[in-house]
Design an enzyme around this catalytic site. Structure first.
Site, PDB file in Angstrom:
ATOM      1  N   GLY A  18       0.862  -1.188   0.000  1.00 23.93           N
ATOM      2  CA  GLY A  18       0.000   0.000   0.000  1.00 23.93           C
ATOM      3  C   GLY A  18       0.896   1.233   0.000  1.00 23.93           C
TER       4      GLY A  18
ATOM      5  N   GLY B 265      -0.044   4.421  -0.268  1.00 24.51           N
ATOM      6  CA  GLY B 265      -0.771   5.665   0.008  1.00 24.51           C
ATOM      7  C   GLY B 265       0.019   6.511   0.985  1.00 24.51           C
TER       8      GLY B 265
ATOM      9  N   ARG C 255     -10.391   6.541   6.671  1.00 25.49           N
ATOM     10  CA  ARG C 255     -11.686   7.152   7.027  1.00 25.49           C
ATOM     11  C   ARG C 255     -11.883   8.495   6.348  1.00 25.49           C
ATOM     12  NH1 ARG C 255     -12.369   7.557  13.354  1.00 25.49           N
ATOM     13  NH2 ARG C 255     -10.094   7.625  13.467  1.00 25.49           N
TER      14      ARG C 255
ATOM     15  N   ARG D  17     -13.880   3.781  12.277  1.00 30.31           N
ATOM     16  CA  ARG D  17     -12.968   2.805  11.662  1.00 30.31           C
ATOM     17  C   ARG D  17     -13.743   1.558  11.252  1.00 30.31           C
ATOM     18  NH1 ARG D  17      -9.993   4.915  16.136  1.00 30.31           N
ATOM     19  NH2 ARG D  17      -8.165   6.087  15.441  1.00 30.31           N
TER      20      ARG D  17
ATOM     21  N   VAL E  12      -1.558  -2.432   9.674  1.00 32.58           N
ATOM     22  CA  VAL E  12      -2.019  -1.095  10.097  1.00 32.58           C
ATOM     23  C   VAL E  12      -3.387  -0.750   9.519  1.00 32.58           C
ATOM     24  CG1 VAL E  12       0.376  -0.284  10.242  1.00 32.58           C
ATOM     25  CG2 VAL E  12      -0.989   0.332   8.285  1.00 32.58           C
TER      26      VAL E  12
ATOM     27  N   ARG F  46       0.047   9.989  20.928  1.00 34.57           N
ATOM     28  CA  ARG F  46      -0.925  11.100  20.956  1.00 34.57           C
ATOM     29  C   ARG F  46      -1.166  11.562  22.392  1.00 34.57           C
ATOM     30  NH1 ARG F  46      -4.694   8.487  16.183  1.00 34.57           N
ATOM     31  NH2 ARG F  46      -3.723   9.699  14.499  1.00 34.57           N
TER      32      ARG F  46
ATOM     33  N   HIS G 239      -8.094  -0.164  19.164  1.00 32.78           N
ATOM     34  CA  HIS G 239      -7.839   1.079  18.440  1.00 32.78           C
ATOM     35  C   HIS G 239      -9.206   1.602  18.007  1.00 32.78           C
ATOM     36  CE1 HIS G 239      -5.548   3.963  16.269  1.00 32.78           C
ATOM     37  NE2 HIS G 239      -5.882   3.548  15.069  1.00 32.78           N
TER      38      HIS G 239
END
Ligand SMILES: NC(=O)c1ccc[n+]([C@@H]2O[C@H](COP(=O)([O-])OP(=O)(O)OC[C@H]3O[C@@H](n4cnc5c(N)ncnc54)[C@H](O)[C@@H]3O)[C@@H](O)[C@H]2O)c1
Length: 318
Positions: A11, A13, A91, A97, A127, A160, A184
């Site tokens: 992937g 992206g 998303r 999610r 992930v 975070r 998550h």
């Protein structure tokens, strides 16, 4: 410096390309492979990354490869020691999610089949969202031992939380230690009892209501970024987390990191992929590391386990 091994990021992206770039810049791997189904995208990104080598001064080579629906091109991942699966939709504002489960399960299943075929000895870091379910699905489809399949979420959620604490108290990020466990998603379990600033308990530094606000902001940390970006989800902090996990595997470091791992009796919970602390090495998860939790935190973890258990069972049929 000796470089060794091959790591593949599936992937190309935002998440995948930033992860590949970080892994290449570590300069510890022989090769980083980046794949995607969009014709030319991984090749173009790999070329661009390789052209940064003279400036950033790393020798690791990046190889891009377009793959097809029937597995064409997957020979490029052959012999990979580590695979990071980022393929799948992110998303959009207002989505949870879990709204991604059907479409991403199809994508992750196809990727996992090819990983099993071409990189049967690899350690896999998932992930794609919804994270806990996609990790369970990957283990199921590859048939790999459970220690060799794990998911990335806890490192990001923990980062975070640490950021919000450092910002609130105006202290250096290096002085802050935090921890989040659980899923998550809505049943994420931030663990204030394990949070310190320069070794002092967070509970001594902030009133309970303020800690609760930071916990809530952490739980909604992904959605906050999605709402601002409007076109996709976070990738700088997420890719830092996945790349660090891959590095711990490559270096057989034994680092204890919050990851999505198979839980088998720890905390009185069994038979589910869940966010816990684990010791990471060349075999993937060496062992789940239990930490002291308050009764509330322990109850939160048990609740998270039951929520993801139900969804992980559903995912087998997707
Ligand atoms: N676990 C986490 O903490 C976390 C954090 C952020 C994002 N994510 C998830 O990571 C995933 C990727 O996010 P992104 O921002 O990179 O999205 P993106 O849309 O930028 O990239 C996804 C890429 O996957 C590719 N793809 C689709 N099907 C594929 C297949 N069968 N094989 C190979 N590639 C395929 C797409 O072509 C696209 O380039 C999403 O599911 C997102 O929700 C997880």
């Amino acid at each position: 410096m000796a470089r060794k091994g091959k790591v593949t990021v599936v992937g190309a992206g935002f998440y995948g390309s930033t992860t590949a770039m970080r892994l290449a810049e570590y300069d510890i791997f022989e090769t980083v492979v980046l794949t995607d189904i969009i014709e030319g995208k991984p090749e173009g990104l790999a070329l661009d990354m390789n052209q940064s080598r003279p400036i950033e001064r790393f020798e690791t080579k990046v190889v891009g490869k377009t793959t097809g629906q029937d597995g064409e091109g997957y020979e490029a991942i052959e012999g990979s020691d580590i695979i990071v699966i980022t393929a799948g939709l992110p998303r959009k504002p207002g989505m949870s999610r879990m709204d991604l489960i059907e479409v991403n399960a199809k994508i992750v299943r196809q990727v996992a089949e090819n990983v099993a075929k071409y990189a049967p000895n690899s350690v896999v870091i998932v992930v794609s969202n919804p994270l806990d379910e996609m990790t369970a699905l990957t283990q199921l489809v590859t048939g790999f031992p459970r220690n060799r399949v794990m998911g990335q979420a806890g490192m990001l959620d923990t980062a975070r939380f640490s950021h919000f604490v450092a910002e609130t108290l105006a202290v250096p990020i290096a002085s802050v230690q935090t921890l989040t466990l659980g899923s998550h998603g809505d049943t994420m379990v931030p663990v204030p009892s394990r949070c310190t600033v320069d070794g002092r308990p967070l509970t001594d530094l902030l009133p309970a209501e303020e800690i609760e606000e930071l916990v809530t902001r952490t739980r909604n940390g992904g959605a906050e970024v999605v709402a601002l970006l409007k076109t996709g989800s976070a990738y700088y902090a997420p890719s830092a987390a996945a790349a660090r996990m891959a590095r711990a595997v490559a270096e057989d470091s034994g680092a204890v990191l919050p990851v999505c791992a198979w839980v088998d009796g720890e905390y009185g919970i069994s038979g589910v992929y869940l966010g816990v602390e684990a010791e990471i090495g060349a075999t993937g998860v060496r062992r789940v590391v239990e930490t002291d939790l308050t009764d509330d935190e322990r109850a939160g973890l048990a609740e998270a386990a039951e929520a993801v258990r139900a969804k992980q069972a559903d995912v087998q049929n997707l």
